[in-house]
Design an enzyme around this catalytic site. Structure first.
Site, PDB file in Angstrom:
ATOM      1  N   PHE A 151     -68.205   9.550  37.991  1.00  0.00           N
ATOM      2  CA  PHE A 151     -67.249   8.313  38.577  1.00  0.00           C
ATOM      3  C   PHE A 151     -68.308   7.072  38.900  1.00  0.00           C
ATOM      4  CE2 PHE A 151     -64.883  12.256  40.464  1.00  0.00           C
ATOM      5  CZ  PHE A 151     -63.958  12.398  39.761  1.00  0.00           C
ATOM      6  N   TYR A 183     -67.973  -6.245  33.266  1.00  0.00           N
ATOM      7  CA  TYR A 183     -67.413  -5.247  33.353  1.00  0.00           C
ATOM      8  C   TYR A 183     -66.818  -4.002  32.506  1.00  0.00           C
ATOM      9  CZ  TYR A 183     -64.756  -1.079  35.717  1.00  0.00           C
ATOM     10  OH  TYR A 183     -64.473  -0.343  36.261  1.00  0.00           O
TER      11      TYR A 183
HETATM   12  N1  LIG Z   1     -59.820   2.291  41.278  1.00  0.00           N
HETATM   13  C1  LIG Z   1     -59.965   1.617  40.497  1.00  0.00           C
HETATM   14  O1  LIG Z   1     -58.656   1.276  40.044  1.00  0.00           O
HETATM   15  C2  LIG Z   1     -60.258   2.309  39.117  1.00  0.00           C
HETATM   16  C3  LIG Z   1     -59.334   1.700  37.955  1.00  0.00           C
HETATM   17  C4  LIG Z   1     -60.765   1.855  36.398  1.00  0.00           C
HETATM   18  C5  LIG Z   1     -61.503   2.406  36.426  1.00  0.00           C
HETATM   19  N2  LIG Z   1     -62.341   2.966  37.492  1.00  0.00           N
HETATM   20  C6  LIG Z   1     -63.683   3.655  37.531  1.00  0.00           C
HETATM   21  O2  LIG Z   1     -63.396   4.590  38.682  1.00  0.00           O
HETATM   22  C7  LIG Z   1     -64.853   5.108  38.976  1.00  0.00           C
HETATM   23  C8  LIG Z   1     -64.775   5.575  40.722  1.00  0.00           C
HETATM   24  O3  LIG Z   1     -63.742   3.900  41.579  1.00  0.00           O
HETATM   25  P1  LIG Z   1     -63.824   3.925  42.511  1.00  0.00           P
HETATM   26  O4  LIG Z   1     -62.101   2.879  42.827  1.00  0.00           O
HETATM   27  O5  LIG Z   1     -63.852   5.366  43.282  1.00  0.00           O
HETATM   28  O6  LIG Z   1     -65.355   3.385  43.327  1.00  0.00           O
HETATM   29  P2  LIG Z   1     -65.945   3.428  44.236  1.00  0.00           P
HETATM   30  O7  LIG Z   1     -66.768   2.621  44.588  1.00  0.00           O
HETATM   31  O8  LIG Z   1     -65.770   3.544  45.953  1.00  0.00           O
HETATM   32  O9  LIG Z   1     -66.954   4.406  44.261  1.00  0.00           O
HETATM   33  C9  LIG Z   1     -68.414   4.563  43.352  1.00  0.00           C
HETATM   34  C10 LIG Z   1     -69.122   5.501  43.687  1.00  0.00           C
HETATM   35  O10 LIG Z   1     -70.448   5.369  42.848  1.00  0.00           O
HETATM   36  C11 LIG Z   1     -71.503   5.446  43.932  1.00  0.00           C
HETATM   37  N3  LIG Z   1     -73.021   4.892  43.193  1.00  0.00           N
HETATM   38  C12 LIG Z   1     -72.721   3.409  42.397  1.00  0.00           C
HETATM   39  N4  LIG Z   1     -73.651   2.910  41.904  1.00  0.00           N
HETATM   40  C13 LIG Z   1     -74.244   3.883  42.084  1.00  0.00           C
HETATM   41  C14 LIG Z   1     -75.376   5.086  41.175  1.00  0.00           C
HETATM   42  N5  LIG Z   1     -76.724   3.865  40.617  1.00  0.00           N
HETATM   43  N6  LIG Z   1     -76.551   6.438  42.086  1.00  0.00           N
HETATM   44  C15 LIG Z   1     -75.318   7.043  42.065  1.00  0.00           C
HETATM   45  N7  LIG Z   1     -74.424   6.053  42.701  1.00  0.00           N
HETATM   46  C16 LIG Z   1     -73.641   5.364  42.594  1.00  0.00           C
HETATM   47  C17 LIG Z   1     -70.726   4.746  44.635  1.00  0.00           C
HETATM   48  O11 LIG Z   1     -71.913   4.676  46.160  1.00  0.00           O
HETATM   49  C18 LIG Z   1     -69.745   4.952  45.743  1.00  0.00           C
HETATM   50  O12 LIG Z   1     -69.238   6.694  46.048  1.00  0.00           O
HETATM   51  C19 LIG Z   1     -65.671   4.060  39.206  1.00  0.00           C
HETATM   52  O13 LIG Z   1     -66.240   4.498  37.271  1.00  0.00           O
HETATM   53  C20 LIG Z   1     -64.113   2.763  38.282  1.00  0.00           C
HETATM   54  O14 LIG Z   1     -65.462   2.159  36.840  1.00  0.00           O
HETATM   55  C21 LIG Z   1     -61.953   2.985  39.347  1.00  0.00           C
END
Ligand SMILES: NC(=O)c1ccc[n+]([C@@H]2O[C@H](COP(=O)([O-])OP(=O)(O)OC[C@H]3O[C@@H](n4cnc5c(N)ncnc54)[C@H](O)[C@@H]3O)[C@@H](O)[C@H]2O)c1
Length: 321
Positions: free
Chosen positions: A71, A139
């Site tokens: 994630f 993105y």
């Molecule tokens: N929320 C949505 O609607 C949605 C839609 C499509 C895709 N996504 C994908 O789902 C995933 C999770 O999204 P989310 O909404 O939970 O976001 P979020 O920002 O809450 O979670 C991302 C996590 O990754 C961690 N992170 C970021 N960079 C990092 C690194 N270099 N090393 C280690 N950890 C790192 C952050 O600290 C965070 O805990 C992402 O990949 C996002 O692109 C989310």
């Protein structure tokens, strides 16, 4: 089986960790907490503070793991336009290093968080996995690049599924309390509309779109349904195969319909303000989820009312702490 969850301190990742633990998996979390929160990680998970860009942290995190759910990423579309290099570094280079360490240590199972943003502005609705991929933001481009990288890796034996999420919403009431969205800034509709006030109304970006009520239509999927799909994917991984699968509800709600659903949940009107359309926003995004049904046997069971009401309960629970 022990699973490494990268980004397990984030919104979706922490929900995955809690549900995996409840279903008997062992879990290691690797997260740098750049947008996530350490306190969202259940105490029975092994937590490693570090970045996916750090090969040493990756090797430590992968110890004893049979599979990875990945994630960790930068995921704010607007920020990616301002900082494309950062998005490339974390999302593409970070995943490159993860894949290299997995190959070196013989970990050959991966479930990856891809996104509807890989498709860009669709010509045909609903969007299938065969639809053209023309992302309109850095993105979306980074996530598409990672999907292509994973396809190449699967030719060398990796078993992988990329799950292309549409709009994830809702919250999960875990054994240790509610897990919910805590992004800063928060760009997602449901948590924002539940915090709107007369002094700080919800901005609606355009009411002149070519839709029935003039507001944009999006496909929302509850975070618990989403994680169910991840666990099904984890259990169906096949060596040397990379499946790409959409996750949504297969139907859409306009911004106005979501606002109306929220007003019913909270029992009062949601203050709104109409502002200009944002460039690059498609009018309608709806997933075709027939592949998820066929390949994973997955059917989402929670509707927009559940998503709004769970988010509302989680916001009230954190406000009363
Ligand atoms: N929320 C949505 O609607 C949605 C839609 C499509 C895709 N996504 C994908 O789902 C995933 C999770 O999204 P989310 O909404 O939970 O976001 P979020 O920002 O809450 O979670 C991302 C996590 O990754 C961690 N992170 C970021 N960079 C990092 C690194 N270099 N090393 C280690 N950890 C790192 C952050 O600290 C965070 O805990 C992402 O990949 C996002 O692109 C989310």
């Amino acid at each position: 089986m022990r699973v490494l969850v990268t980004g397990g301190a984030g919104y979706i990742g922490s929900t995955a960790v809690a549900i995996l633990l409840e279903r008997g998996y062992e879990v290691t979390v690797l997260d740098d907490c750049s947008t996530g929160h350490f306190e969202s990680v259940p105490s029975s998970a092994k937590f490693i503070s570090g970045s996916i860009l750090d090969s040493k942290a990756l090797a430590e995190a992968l110890a004893d793991c049979a599979a990875v759910i990945h994630f960790a990423a930068k995921s704010i579309v607007g920020e990616s336009v301002e900082k494309p290099d950062l998005y490339h570094e974390v999302n593409v280079e970070g995943t490159r290093r993860l894949l290299d360490e997995m190959a070196r240590l013989g970990v050959s199972k991966l479930v990856f968080s891809s996104t509807a943003a890989t498709y860009g502005e669709p010509e045909i609705i609903p969007i299938t996995e065969e639809s053209p991929t023309v992302p309109t933001s850095p993105y979306g481009r980074t996530k598409l690049e990672v999907d292509q990288m994973i396809t190449a890796e699967s030719r060398l034996g990796l078993a992988a599924v990329s799950l292309r999420y549409f709009n994830v919403a809702g919250a999960f009431n875990s054994k240790s309390g509610w897990l919910t969205e805590r992004h800063s800034p928060e760009t997602h509709l449901i948590p924002n509309l539940l915090r709107a006030s007369v002094a700080n109304p919800l901005k609606v970006f355009g009411n002149d779109w070519p839709t029935a009520d003039g507001t944009c239509i999006r496909d929302y999927v509850h975070v618990v349904d989403l994680i169910d799909a991840h666990i099904l994917a984890l259990e169906k991984l096949t060596a040397s195969k990379h499946e790409i699968i959409n996750l949504g509800s297969g139907g859409g709600y306009s911004v106005t319909q979501v606002i109306d659903a929220a007003a019913k949940v909270v029992g009062s009107d949601i203050p709104t303000q109409i502002s200009a359309r944002r460039s690059g926003d498609p009018a309608v995004l709806i997933a075709d989820i027939s592949k998820a049904k066929k390949v994973l046997g997955w059917i989402p069971t929670r509707n927009i009312k559940d998503m709004v009401s769970d988010t509302w309960k989680s916001q009230n629970a954190s406000a009363s702490k």
